[in-house]
Design a protein around this motif. Structure first.
Motif, PDB file in Angstrom:
ATOM      1  N   CYS A 164       0.840  -1.189   0.000  1.00 10.94           N
ATOM      2  CA  CYS A 164       0.000   0.000   0.000  1.00 10.94           C
ATOM      3  C   CYS A 164       0.884   1.252   0.000  1.00 10.94           C
ATOM      4  O   CYS A 164       1.754   1.401   0.855  1.00 10.94           O
ATOM      5  CB  CYS A 164      -0.874  -0.039   1.257  1.00 10.94           C
ATOM      6  SG  CYS A 164      -1.798   1.473   1.528  1.00 10.94           S
TER       7      CYS A 164
ATOM      8  N   CYS B 142      -5.249   0.851   6.425  1.00 13.33           N
ATOM      9  CA  CYS B 142      -5.700   2.245   6.376  1.00 13.33           C
ATOM     10  C   CYS B 142      -7.042   2.391   5.662  1.00 13.33           C
ATOM     11  O   CYS B 142      -7.486   3.504   5.408  1.00 13.33           O
ATOM     12  CB  CYS B 142      -4.630   3.146   5.773  1.00 13.33           C
ATOM     13  SG  CYS B 142      -3.999   2.660   4.173  1.00 13.33           S
TER      14      CYS B 142
ATOM     15  N   CYS C 192      -6.881  -2.081   1.390  1.00 10.11           N
ATOM     16  CA  CYS C 192      -5.895  -2.075   2.460  1.00 10.11           C
ATOM     17  C   CYS C 192      -6.612  -2.160   3.802  1.00 10.11           C
ATOM     18  O   CYS C 192      -7.387  -1.268   4.147  1.00 10.11           O
ATOM     19  CB  CYS C 192      -5.027  -0.816   2.397  1.00 10.11           C
ATOM     20  SG  CYS C 192      -3.836  -0.775   3.749  1.00 10.11           S
TER      21      CYS C 192
ATOM     22  N   ASN D 152       0.202   4.128   0.829  1.00 12.44           N
ATOM     23  CA  ASN D 152      -0.129   5.015   1.937  1.00 12.44           C
ATOM     24  C   ASN D 152       0.553   4.594   3.242  1.00 12.44           C
ATOM     25  O   ASN D 152       1.288   5.370   3.845  1.00 12.44           O
ATOM     26  CB  ASN D 152      -1.640   5.053   2.115  1.00 12.44           C
ATOM     27  CG  ASN D 152      -2.083   6.111   3.099  1.00 12.44           C
ATOM     28  OD1 ASN D 152      -1.561   7.225   3.090  1.00 12.44           O
ATOM     29  ND2 ASN D 152      -3.022   5.776   3.949  1.00 12.44           N
ATOM     30  N   CYS D 153       0.365   3.345   3.656  1.00 17.94           N
ATOM     31  CA  CYS D 153       0.916   2.896   4.931  1.00 17.94           C
ATOM     32  C   CYS D 153       2.122   1.984   4.751  1.00 17.94           C
ATOM     33  O   CYS D 153       2.751   1.594   5.729  1.00 17.94           O
ATOM     34  CB  CYS D 153      -0.152   2.177   5.742  1.00 17.94           C
ATOM     35  SG  CYS D 153      -0.779   0.679   4.974  1.00 17.94           S
TER      36      CYS D 153
HETATM   37 ZN    ZN Z   1      -2.560   1.093   3.636  1.00 11.71          ZN
END
Ligand code: ZN
Length: 61
Positions: free
Chosen positions: A3, A24, A21, A5-6
């Motif tokens: 991911c 998040c 995901c 983002n995280c």
């Molecule tokens: Zn994530």
């Protein structure tokens, strides 16, 4: 694949080119080697998160 983002790999497959995901809570759609990220709102609508990331982070090709 992780991911963007995280950075975790806790992704679930929810469609042919779609992932979710679990860390998040965002939806990832893969189109032509490029990821599109969307946040699922409480009312079920989607908010794009693509603007928050650099092109290179979303381009897996
Ligand atoms: Zn994530």
């Amino acid at each position: 694949m992780h991911c963007p983002n995280c950075k975790n790999k806790n992704l679930g497959k929810i469609g042919v080119n779609q992932f979710y995901c679990w860390d998040c809570f965002i939806e990832l759609t893969l189109t032509n080697g490029r990821l599109s990220l969307n946040q699922v709102e409480e009312d079920g609508s989607l908010t794009t998160l693509d603007d928050l990331f650099e092109d290179q982070e979303l381009n897996l090709g």
